[in-house]
Motif scaffolding. Structure first.
Motif, PDB file in Angstrom:
ATOM      1  N   ILE A 146       0.666  34.766 -20.615  1.00  0.00           N
ATOM      2  CA  ILE A 146       0.757  34.125 -21.722  1.00  0.00           C
ATOM      3  C   ILE A 146       2.100  33.696 -22.254  1.00  0.00           C
ATOM      4  CG2 ILE A 146       0.095  34.933 -24.142  1.00  0.00           C
ATOM      5  CD1 ILE A 146      -1.555  37.196 -22.843  1.00  0.00           C
ATOM      6  N   ARG A 147       2.084  32.571 -22.657  1.00  0.00           N
ATOM      7  CA  ARG A 147       3.539  31.751 -23.150  1.00  0.00           C
ATOM      8  C   ARG A 147       3.857  32.352 -24.280  1.00  0.00           C
ATOM      9  NH1 ARG A 147       5.578  26.959 -21.350  1.00  0.00           N
ATOM     10  NH2 ARG A 147       3.616  26.334 -20.484  1.00  0.00           N
ATOM     11  N   MET A 148       4.882  32.703 -24.454  1.00  0.00           N
ATOM     12  CA  MET A 148       5.590  33.322 -25.852  1.00  0.00           C
ATOM     13  C   MET A 148       6.718  32.545 -26.153  1.00  0.00           C
ATOM     14  SD  MET A 148       3.497  35.939 -26.047  1.00  0.00           S
ATOM     15  CE  MET A 148       4.343  36.865 -27.432  1.00  0.00           C
ATOM     16  N   ARG A 149       7.283  32.648 -27.356  1.00  0.00           N
ATOM     17  CA  ARG A 149       8.295  31.826 -27.623  1.00  0.00           C
ATOM     18  C   ARG A 149       9.590  31.964 -26.813  1.00  0.00           C
ATOM     19  NH1 ARG A 149       9.975  30.921 -33.906  1.00  0.00           N
ATOM     20  NH2 ARG A 149       7.844  30.866 -33.510  1.00  0.00           N
ATOM     21  N   HIS A 150       9.883  33.186 -26.404  1.00  0.00           N
ATOM     22  CA  HIS A 150      11.166  33.292 -25.622  1.00  0.00           C
ATOM     23  C   HIS A 150      10.814  33.672 -24.101  1.00  0.00           C
ATOM     24  CE1 HIS A 150      13.733  32.746 -28.602  1.00  0.00           C
ATOM     25  NE2 HIS A 150      13.038  33.444 -29.443  1.00  0.00           N
ATOM     26  N   GLY A 151       9.633  33.184 -23.382  1.00  0.00           N
ATOM     27  CA  GLY A 151       9.339  33.568 -22.078  1.00  0.00           C
ATOM     28  C   GLY A 151       7.788  33.825 -22.105  1.00  0.00           C
ATOM     29  N   PHE A 152       7.492  34.792 -21.009  1.00  0.00           N
ATOM     30  CA  PHE A 152       6.155  34.934 -20.641  1.00  0.00           C
ATOM     31  C   PHE A 152       5.662  36.405 -20.867  1.00  0.00           C
ATOM     32  CE2 PHE A 152       7.036  30.857 -18.551  1.00  0.00           C
ATOM     33  CZ  PHE A 152       6.172  30.222 -18.898  1.00  0.00           C
ATOM     34  N   VAL A 153       4.498  36.555 -20.985  1.00  0.00           N
ATOM     35  CA  VAL A 153       3.888  37.879 -20.876  1.00  0.00           C
ATOM     36  C   VAL A 153       2.908  37.929 -19.958  1.00  0.00           C
ATOM     37  CG1 VAL A 153       2.607  39.861 -22.128  1.00  0.00           C
ATOM     38  CG2 VAL A 153       4.390  38.794 -23.202  1.00  0.00           C
ATOM     39  N   TYR A 154       2.718  38.690 -18.923  1.00  0.00           N
ATOM     40  CA  TYR A 154       1.823  38.986 -17.872  1.00  0.00           C
ATOM     41  C   TYR A 154       0.895  39.761 -18.058  1.00  0.00           C
ATOM     42  CZ  TYR A 154       5.670  36.079 -15.864  1.00  0.00           C
ATOM     43  OH  TYR A 154       6.542  35.170 -15.644  1.00  0.00           O
ATOM     44  N   LEU A 155      -0.648  39.428 -17.836  1.00  0.00           N
ATOM     45  CA  LEU A 155      -1.670  40.323 -18.180  1.00  0.00           C
ATOM     46  C   LEU A 155      -2.574  40.487 -16.976  1.00  0.00           C
ATOM     47  CD1 LEU A 155      -3.941  41.772 -19.906  1.00  0.00           C
ATOM     48  CD2 LEU A 155      -4.825  39.326 -20.217  1.00  0.00           C
ATOM     49  N   THR A 156      -2.783  41.493 -16.467  1.00  0.00           N
ATOM     50  CA  THR A 156      -3.576  41.784 -15.442  1.00  0.00           C
ATOM     51  C   THR A 156      -4.895  42.455 -15.908  1.00  0.00           C
ATOM     52  OG1 THR A 156      -3.824  42.558 -12.875  1.00  0.00           O
ATOM     53  CG2 THR A 156      -2.430  43.898 -14.383  1.00  0.00           C
ATOM     54  N   ALA A 157      -6.306  42.470 -15.348  1.00  0.00           N
ATOM     55  CA  ALA A 157      -7.134  42.942 -15.751  1.00  0.00           C
ATOM     56  C   ALA A 157      -8.105  43.324 -14.575  1.00  0.00           C
ATOM     57  CB  ALA A 157      -8.210  42.100 -16.712  1.00  0.00           C
ATOM     58  N   VAL A 158      -8.845  44.418 -14.652  1.00  0.00           N
ATOM     59  CA  VAL A 158      -9.953  44.751 -13.384  1.00  0.00           C
ATOM     60  C   VAL A 158     -11.159  44.794 -14.176  1.00  0.00           C
ATOM     61  CG1 VAL A 158     -10.567  46.467 -11.696  1.00  0.00           C
ATOM     62  CG2 VAL A 158      -8.239  46.062 -12.218  1.00  0.00           C
ATOM     63  N   MET A 159     -12.307  44.064 -13.676  1.00  0.00           N
ATOM     64  CA  MET A 159     -13.386  44.023 -14.303  1.00  0.00           C
ATOM     65  C   MET A 159     -14.597  44.228 -13.128  1.00  0.00           C
ATOM     66  SD  MET A 159     -13.317  40.413 -16.466  1.00  0.00           S
ATOM     67  CE  MET A 159     -14.770  40.390 -16.639  1.00  0.00           C
ATOM     68  N   ASP A 160     -15.777  44.784 -13.791  1.00  0.00           N
ATOM     69  CA  ASP A 160     -16.813  45.025 -13.061  1.00  0.00           C
ATOM     70  C   ASP A 160     -17.740  43.641 -13.032  1.00  0.00           C
ATOM     71  OD1 ASP A 160     -18.836  46.782 -11.771  1.00  0.00           O
ATOM     72  OD2 ASP A 160     -20.306  45.821 -13.350  1.00  0.00           O
ATOM     73  N   TRP A 161     -17.966  43.098 -11.695  1.00  0.00           N
ATOM     74  CA  TRP A 161     -18.385  41.708 -11.429  1.00  0.00           C
ATOM     75  C   TRP A 161     -19.728  41.735 -11.976  1.00  0.00           C
ATOM     76  CZ3 TRP A 161     -15.653  37.805 -10.166  1.00  0.00           C
ATOM     77  CH2 TRP A 161     -16.394  36.472  -9.832  1.00  0.00           C
TER      78      TRP A 161
END
Length: 89
Positions: A49-64
């Motif tokens: 996710i682009r932020m004003r001063h860099g990036f934030v990373y998101l990881t998710a685990v889902m049931d298919w």
């Protein structure tokens, strides 16, 4: 194209995935699997996710099957620790 709450993607529209013909293409192993119950298959994804001063990373685990988000983590660095911690205890 926007949503009903005014959110608009800033992602590139064209050619977001360009295949390198020298890279090996792996088969999709779930193509012939009939997924009929919860917890039969899980999936995981990492996005930024682009932020004003860099990036934030998101990881998710889902049931298919149910598309239920089982867990997720957010981090300002893309190290393996936050990905592993999203799997829980």
């Amino acid at each position: 194209m926007g949503s009903t709450i005014g959110l608009v993607s800033i992602a590139p529209r064209k050619r977001t995935t360009v295949r390198n013909k020298q890279h090996k293409v792996y088969p999709y192993l779930l193509r012939l699997l009939d997924i009929t119950i919860i917890n039969q298959v899980w999936c995981s994804d990492i996005t930024y996710i682009r932020m004003r001063h860099g990036f934030v990373y998101l990881t998710a685990v889902m049931d298919w099957y149910s598309r239920y988000v089982l867990s997720w983590e957010v981090s300002v660095t893309m190290d393996d620790g936050f990905c592993v911690s999203s799997l829980g205890d």
